[in-house]
Design an enzyme around this catalytic site. Structure first.
Site, PDB file in Angstrom:
ATOM      1  CE1 TYR A 185      33.480  26.745  -3.378  1.00 59.90           C
ATOM      2  CE2 TYR A 185      35.117  26.760  -4.459  1.00 59.90           C
ATOM      3  CZ  TYR A 185      35.108  25.922  -4.284  1.00 59.90           C
ATOM      4  OH  TYR A 185      35.146  24.393  -3.511  1.00 59.90           O
ATOM      5  N   GLY A 202       2.306 -14.365   6.296  1.00 58.49           N
ATOM      6  CA  GLY A 202       1.955 -13.572   7.297  1.00 58.49           C
ATOM      7  C   GLY A 202       2.159 -13.897   8.869  1.00 58.49           C
ATOM      8  CD  GLN A 230       7.795 -14.004   6.599  1.00 57.11           C
ATOM      9  OE1 GLN A 230       8.022 -12.853   6.422  1.00 57.11           O
ATOM     10  NE2 GLN A 230       6.721 -14.788   7.012  1.00 57.11           N
ATOM     11  NE  ARG A 285      -2.550  -2.906   3.172  1.00 52.99           N
ATOM     12  CZ  ARG A 285      -2.645  -3.047   4.089  1.00 52.99           C
ATOM     13  NH1 ARG A 285      -3.130  -2.475   4.826  1.00 52.99           N
ATOM     14  NH2 ARG A 285      -2.171  -3.682   4.656  1.00 52.99           N
ATOM     15  CE1 TYR A 318      38.018  19.138 -11.031  1.00 52.68           C
ATOM     16  CE2 TYR A 318      36.508  19.908 -12.100  1.00 52.68           C
ATOM     17  CZ  TYR A 318      37.269  18.911 -12.061  1.00 52.68           C
ATOM     18  OH  TYR A 318      37.214  17.950 -13.352  1.00 52.68           O
TER      19      TYR A 318
END
Ligand code: UD1
Ligand code: CA
Length: 457
Positions: free
Chosen positions: A370, A81, A76, A17, A391
């Protein structure tokens, strides 16, 4: 040592559900997976070695998400159930005497106090089994409690199996049970899948134990809030709301001011010190720890942040996996991430981003910068618009700025780069070579002034 209780938490179902690719019990409410709430409640009443979680659907992920709790797992493989789920653990559990408490991994609101009361109730009543019930205005989906002429519980009837008359009952099974372990194991195989869903219902144990001459004790509680089972996303959001409410309540009673508690979102594990003030619409998640006398401005987002005492976070600031020492300031509109570190009394202002960068004690970067992969000493002033170019398209490179340096506005610091302590970088410079200590470095064209110049006609 108390007569130890064994706890079994059922968490093997898919949770159809939820309409999700992820197993239901992994969905989060209050900042924790649903199953983790159940485990944490269990850990308050028994030791981890006595807690067994039944896993099946996405078993590996469920184990991964909960393994730090140190509990045991039962697999399980096929979900036949809730009764079958418990039977899967028979070889490991049946030898454990004392109490066998069972509840579901999709009930995150259950309080440890309620579990303890249920265990005490089972004792008091000398019952083969005890269970929690409550009245619901709309009982749809839950198992209904069927009582006999003298008011005792005679059975639980599931939604899919009930007659219209049974389904009209408003008293529901919360899915929290405390059994006398030997009695439970003696009779568990009497559960039959003789219902429309062809499942082994754990709820059948009530009628089975009664038939075998045991007493069943029902503990009816007034606050149905605590018993909400999560089956769909609507219920998930209701549970999340309840958990958030509990958290802000706990914090406020412990001395934290929360200005608009209904607007904030604070995860269960977050710690906040006394006299700290949390503004409206703040989000504080993960393992964030905030000291005393801090202020967290409106709409700020803190994730896994560590804040000392007297830290000021101004509005709209984002802090992720980063730390701010005593007296540090950040924001408004600052961003700290990936291990950024502000030492004592360091300040970053609006539109400043720090990534893997340490800003030393008393240093400041107040506007539009930055700073990435940088180690910045103490008492450094980083001018407005400074960028560390960390970078080159392939590699990340570090920038080191020594104590007491002054970086002029709009400087471009091309890494790898060292700026020596006590040096000045002139405003508007592009600095590509290391700067020694106590010098002035200029990296820009000299201004040219042409007298008498005017545009061509
Ligand atoms: C169950 C109860 C119902 C009760 C309600 C309370 C049964 C038969 N019904 O219904 O009486 O009112 O909870 O919330 O027990 N699970 C397994 N293996 C399985 C099936 C389920 O581990 O084979 C786990 C699920 O992951 C879940 C929990 O058991 O965490 C409950 O299962 P769910 O299907 O949600 O039961 P409900 O229909 O809500
Ligand atoms: Ca359920």
């Amino acid at each position: 040592m108390r007569n130890e209780t064994t706890v079994v938490i059922l968490a093997a179902g898919q949770g159809t559900r939820m309409k999700s690719k992820m197993a239901k019990v992994l969905h989060r409410a209050g900042g924790k997976p649903l199953v983790r709430h159940a485990i944490d409640a269990a850990l308050r009443i028994t030791s981890a070695s006595r807690i067994f979680v039944v896993v099946g659907h996405q078993a590996e992920q469920v184990q991964l998400a909960t393994q730090d709790a140190g509990v045991n797992y039962i697999v399980q493989t096929e979900q036949l159930g809730t009764g079958h789920a418990v039977m899967c653990g028979e070889d490991r559990l049946a030898g454990l005497s004392g109490k066998l408490m069972i509840f579901y991994g999709d009930c995150p609101l259950i309080r440890p106090e309620t579990l303890e009361r249920l265990a005490a109730w089972q004792d008091l009543e000398c019952a083969g089994g005890a269970l929690v019930t409550t009245d619901l205005e709309d009982p749809t989906g839950y198992g209904r409690i069927i009582r006999d002429g003298s008011g005792g519980v005679s059975a639980i009837v599931e939604q899919k199996a009930g007659t219209p008359q049974q389904l009209a009952v408003k008293e529901i099974n919360a899915g929290v049970y405390c059994f006398d372990a030997p009695a439970f194991w003696r009779h568990v195989h009497e559960i039959r899948p003789d219902n429309p869903a062809r499942e082994y219902y754990l709820t059948d144990m009530i009628a089975i134990l009664l038939r075998a001459g045991h007493k069943i004790a029902a503990m009816k509680i007034a606050d149905p809030n605590e018993l909400l089972g999560i089956n769909n996303r609507l219920e998930l959001s209701i549970a999340d709301g309840v958990l958030r409410e509990r958290k802000v309540r706990e914090l406020m009673l412990a001395g934290v001011t929360i200005e608009r508690p209904e607007t904030v979102c604070i995860d269960a594990a977050v710690q906040i010190g006394q006299d700290t003030v949390i503004g409206p619409f703040v989000q504080i998640t993960g393992n964030t720890v905030i000291g005393e006398d801090c202020r967290i401005g409106a709409s700020s987002v803190l994730q896994n942040a560590k804040l000392g005492n007297g830290v000021q976070v101004f509005p709209f600031t984002s802090i992720e996996d980063s730390s701010l020492a005593d007296g540090a300031h950040a924001g408004p509109y600052a961003r700290l991430r990936m291990g950024a570190q502000l030492d004592a009394n360091a300040h970053v202002g609006n539109f400043v981003e720090l990534k893997k960068t340490k800003l030393g004690a008393g240093s400041k970067s107040m506007h539009l910068a930055y700073l990435g992969d940088s180690t910045i000493g103490s008492k450094v002033n980083v001018g407005a618009g400074t960028i560390t170019c960390n970078y080159d398209g392939k590699r990340k490179s570090p920038t080191v700025i020594g104590d007491g340096a002054f970086v002029g506005s709009n400087s471009t610091l091309v890494a790898p780069l060292n700026v020596g302590g006590g040096s000045y970088v002139a405003a508007g410079s592009v600095i590509t070579d290391d700067v020694p200590e106590h010098v002035l470095a200029l990296g820009r064209a000299r201004q040219v002034v042409k007298p008498g110049w005017k545009p061509k006609e």
